[in-house]
Design a protein around this motif. Structure first.
Motif, PDB file in Angstrom:
ATOM      1  N   LEU A   1      22.293  20.783 -30.804  1.00 34.94           N
ATOM      2  CA  LEU A   1      21.473  21.517 -31.661  1.00 34.94           C
ATOM      3  C   LEU A   1      22.282  21.899 -32.877  1.00 34.94           C
ATOM      4  O   LEU A   1      21.739  22.658 -33.806  1.00 34.94           O
TER       5      LEU A   1
ATOM      6  N   LEU B   1      24.756  20.428 -35.217  1.00 36.93           N
ATOM      7  CA  LEU B   1      25.499  19.011 -35.597  1.00 36.93           C
ATOM      8  C   LEU B   1      26.123  19.127 -36.735  1.00 36.93           C
ATOM      9  O   LEU B   1      26.890  18.308 -37.288  1.00 36.93           O
ATOM     10  N   ASP B   2      26.206  20.485 -37.499  1.00 37.38           N
ATOM     11  CA  ASP B   2      26.502  20.448 -39.019  1.00 37.38           C
ATOM     12  C   ASP B   2      28.095  20.183 -38.948  1.00 37.38           C
ATOM     13  O   ASP B   2      28.582  19.574 -39.730  1.00 37.38           O
TER      14      ASP B   2
ATOM     15  N   LEU C   1      28.419  16.598 -38.934  1.00 40.63           N
ATOM     16  CA  LEU C   1      27.877  15.717 -40.119  1.00 40.63           C
ATOM     17  C   LEU C   1      28.839  16.246 -41.326  1.00 40.63           C
ATOM     18  O   LEU C   1      28.687  15.349 -42.360  1.00 40.63           O
TER      19      LEU C   1
ATOM     20  N   ALA D   1      33.997  11.684 -38.966  1.00 41.57           N
ATOM     21  CA  ALA D   1      33.006  11.796 -37.915  1.00 41.57           C
ATOM     22  C   ALA D   1      31.917  10.935 -38.127  1.00 41.57           C
ATOM     23  O   ALA D   1      31.337  10.749 -39.118  1.00 41.57           O
TER      24      ALA D   1
ATOM     25  N   LEU E   1      28.304   9.908 -35.953  1.00 42.97           N
ATOM     26  CA  LEU E   1      27.331  10.538 -35.033  1.00 42.97           C
ATOM     27  C   LEU E   1      26.804   9.541 -34.396  1.00 42.97           C
ATOM     28  O   LEU E   1      25.904   8.624 -35.128  1.00 42.97           O
TER      29      LEU E   1
ATOM     30  N   LEU F   1      23.159   9.617 -31.922  1.00 46.40           N
ATOM     31  CA  LEU F   1      22.142  10.296 -31.264  1.00 46.40           C
ATOM     32  C   LEU F   1      21.533   9.288 -30.431  1.00 46.40           C
ATOM     33  O   LEU F   1      21.036   8.240 -30.911  1.00 46.40           O
TER      34      LEU F   1
ATOM     35  N   MET G   1      21.571  22.777 -36.048  1.00 45.75           N
ATOM     36  CA  MET G   1      21.405  22.297 -37.550  1.00 45.75           C
ATOM     37  C   MET G   1      20.501  23.283 -38.148  1.00 45.75           C
ATOM     38  O   MET G   1      19.557  24.226 -37.648  1.00 45.75           O
TER      39      MET G   1
ATOM     40  N   ARG H   1      14.532  19.291 -44.400  1.00 45.52           N
ATOM     41  CA  ARG H   1      15.588  18.504 -43.619  1.00 45.52           C
ATOM     42  C   ARG H   1      15.039  18.110 -42.334  1.00 45.52           C
ATOM     43  O   ARG H   1      14.317  18.906 -41.769  1.00 45.52           O
TER      44      ARG H   1
ATOM     45  N   ARG I   1      20.560   5.174 -34.641  1.00 45.93           N
ATOM     46  CA  ARG I   1      21.792   5.624 -34.074  1.00 45.93           C
ATOM     47  C   ARG I   1      21.912   7.248 -34.543  1.00 45.93           C
ATOM     48  O   ARG I   1      22.738   7.743 -33.616  1.00 45.93           O
ATOM     49  N   LEU I   2      21.031   7.451 -35.732  1.00 48.07           N
ATOM     50  CA  LEU I   2      21.082   8.946 -35.789  1.00 48.07           C
ATOM     51  C   LEU I   2      20.118   9.720 -35.065  1.00 48.07           C
ATOM     52  O   LEU I   2      19.708  10.917 -35.093  1.00 48.07           O
ATOM     53  N   GLY I   3      19.033   9.025 -34.014  1.00 45.89           N
ATOM     54  CA  GLY I   3      18.197   9.723 -33.198  1.00 45.89           C
ATOM     55  C   GLY I   3      16.961   9.751 -33.844  1.00 45.89           C
ATOM     56  O   GLY I   3      15.921  10.433 -33.465  1.00 45.89           O
TER      57      GLY I   3
ATOM     58  N   ARG J   1      20.620   9.550 -44.033  1.00 43.97           N
ATOM     59  CA  ARG J   1      21.365  10.776 -44.054  1.00 43.97           C
ATOM     60  C   ARG J   1      20.672  11.507 -45.374  1.00 43.97           C
ATOM     61  O   ARG J   1      20.408  12.724 -45.491  1.00 43.97           O
TER      62      ARG J   1
ATOM     63  N   PRO K   1      23.864  16.049 -44.657  1.00 48.90           N
ATOM     64  CA  PRO K   1      25.034  16.026 -45.452  1.00 48.90           C
ATOM     65  C   PRO K   1      25.417  14.402 -45.597  1.00 48.90           C
ATOM     66  O   PRO K   1      25.086  13.698 -44.332  1.00 48.90           O
TER      67      PRO K   1
END
Lengths: 368, 368
Positions: A328, A330-331, A334, A339, A341, A343, B1, B7, B32-34, B301, B307
């Motif tokens: 929850l 992720l900032d 991100l 990095a 990510l 998910l 987040m 967003r 990949r980002l869910g 993104r 971001p």
């Protein structure tokens, strides 16, 4: 591409038993190589279903569903080692199953697995079988304390195991483990936990990534760092263990071998094998960004009969699991320009549940 | 987040207009980002359909299908710049469309595009409108020869353009281009073709990857090399053009700006913008393996209001397209330990069709 009866062409369909994050990432890797996938999983909420056109929702015991599934694909693999033997047999009657039934049999039962590993001349922690209350006492006499009492089957992430310290009553221990066939293993005062993730191709070729160093929290993998802080000799020895295991099983696909690194009285590192996972493994997730070929692609290459890909690392790499409600926030990840990510598309956040992971690839010169 | 009305949270659904390889790779990055994806494409054989659970097969003119599609997703994007204006308007009435209608209008028509670019103070090749046979003669007077006559709309990979050398009869040229609204552009004796692939986030942040150098064969991109062999000044100037274009459009997502590098009489490099692609671009495919964040993830993104990711490169990188039957000979790539293969899942091999690509990330010290 040269013709081969066992070699798949792009456009072929890979069948995957299991629809969790490993099945999902296998499907994504298969897609990158131009393959289709068909995911088989009893759970209607399987995150892997989101990334494929073909899926079957049915129990692993459903023979007719399994036969239809096998009929629709060109090769079958799986994301978890507890595939029932009968499920594997039904599928393997129709289509190649990689890794094969021998890999499953050898690794599903901790007692079989450790005995087999010792049979290869590879050391493990001391262990003894526990079939009943009487044999538990005998095992403690042989193994000593502290020791870890583990169910022979179906354990993962610390489930199905209890620590047997001095003073813990054996009746209580036998009750806690559920009075089921178990194994007592000497507790290893390890210096590090490492793993070798490697692949063996249909042609017998073998390729390992650099040895990974793992840190667990609450029995769940929290971080993996590459390279492991062990000597070149220990590293070579660890990879050699994985190679011998893969070759002895005539293994096809990616496997992970978890190991303890201890230090003997002369100050030399020693490697003890803890367990084998006949599948892609959480400690290999770093390869998605940190190596030329990732473990998921390598597994697909192997079972497709393709040449294995390069395993050179792109830098010093760190992998961090996002567990439970860590997903929850992720900032911080991100906004980190180094990095990446990943998910898993799981809709429900639960304590202890693996929700995603982060990789960070750092220049080698930052090491230290 | 942190919460934001614009967003998206993991688990949201990204709608993608277009089901070719770019849509497919956008869907893989979204996974990949869910995120989930819903692909909309009229072609039943769309390769992107293989990697998503939700897809719609319908014409881009089908208002009710578009409304159902928009209703089922949280944001809409596209893989191709020729999205009809009415399609974009229908979708944008219901859900955010990124990049927006202004980006489409500005880039769909070569004459509008080049005039707009010049209006920003960014140089292009000399050009003139061609509306009929008489204005073609006038345009040749203004632009000179050699020049390139291009249709104003729907050109790609060299389609819809002819070279106007000395001696080519203008009646013949006007016939060859199909007597349709066109633009005459001065032929640029360029030293190199480069592109800037960059992204602008919903928050106005901007991030570019290193300038890429492109080589075309038969008007189709064949290879991209990073970094481009241009001076730091030229590189900064190229990125600055892309930034001004993105900011002037209040752009959200990844865009590619194709440029010519020429050398003036003083021997200094000059940048001329050739065209803008309001989407992920073939010359950005190298980022999949060669950069921390790839263009597909960056686009997701950006349109998700997240971001932007880091754009540092992992090494000197080469991308090679596999065109037509080149995809039938994969062994040289599969056996190269530095090569990463990406196939698009297209079942039919046709001459000139992009079937996949290869990336190779090389250590910086190999440069030269």
């Amino acid at each position: 591409m040269t013709a081969s009866p066992k070699r798949l062409s792009p456009g072929a369909t890979i069948g995957i038993l299991g629809g969790g994050q490993l099945g999902r990432m296998l499907a994504l890797a298969a897609a990158r190589l131009g393959f289709r996938t068909h995911i088989y999983c009893p759970d209607v909420k399987s995150p892997a279903f989101d990334v494929t056109r073909d899926f079957t929702i049915a129990p692993y015991e459903d023979e007719s569903a399994l036969m239809l599934f096998a009929d629709s694909v060109d090769v079958v693999t799986y994301e978890f080692e507890n595939v029932p033997a009968r499920t594997a047999a039904i599928v393997a009657r129709q289509k190649p199953l990689y890794p094969d039934a021998k890999a499953l049999e050898t690794t599903q039962d901790r007692l079989t697995e450790k005995s087999w590993i010792n049979g290869l001349g590879i050391p493990t922690a001391r262990f003894a079988p526990v079939n009943d209350r009487a044999s538990l006492a005998k095992a403690v006499g042989h193994v000593g304390r502290p020791a870890v009492l583990k169910t022979r089957r179906f354990g993962y992430d610390g489930k199905g195991q209890i620590m047997l310290r001095e003073g813990l009553d054996l009746d209580a221990a036998w009750g806690l483990i559920g009075r089921q066939p178990s194994i007592l293993e000497a507790f290893v005062p390890f210096e590090r936990e490492v793993s070798v993730v490697a692949a063996r191709g249909l042609d017998g070729s073998f390729a390992a990534w650099d040895v990974a160093e793992n840190h667990h929290e609450n029995h769940i993998l929290k971080t993996t760092s590459i390279p492991a802080r062990i000597s070149p000799d220990a590293s070579a020895s660890a990879v050699d263990c994985a190679r011998r295991i893969a070759e002895s099983l005539s293994y096809v696909g990616v496997l992970a071998v978890e190991m303890f690194v201890t230090r003997n009285s002369q100050g030399t590192e020693e490697i003890l094998v803890n367990e084998i996972a006949p599948r892609v493994h959480n400690s290999g997730h770093w390869t998605q960004d940190g190596a030329v070929t990732c473990q998921f692609e390598q597994h697909i290459r192997a079972i497709a009969g393709w040449p294995l890909g390069g395993t050179a690392r792109r830098g010093r790499t760190e992998m961090t699991n996002l567990i439970g409600d860590e997903v929850l926030d992720l900032d911080r990840w991100l906004e980190d320009p180094r990095a990446s990510l990943h998910l898993y598309g799981k809709t429900e956040v639960r304590a202890g549940r693996k929700m995603g992971h982060i990789t960070r690839v750092l220049p080698e010169e930052d090491a230290g």
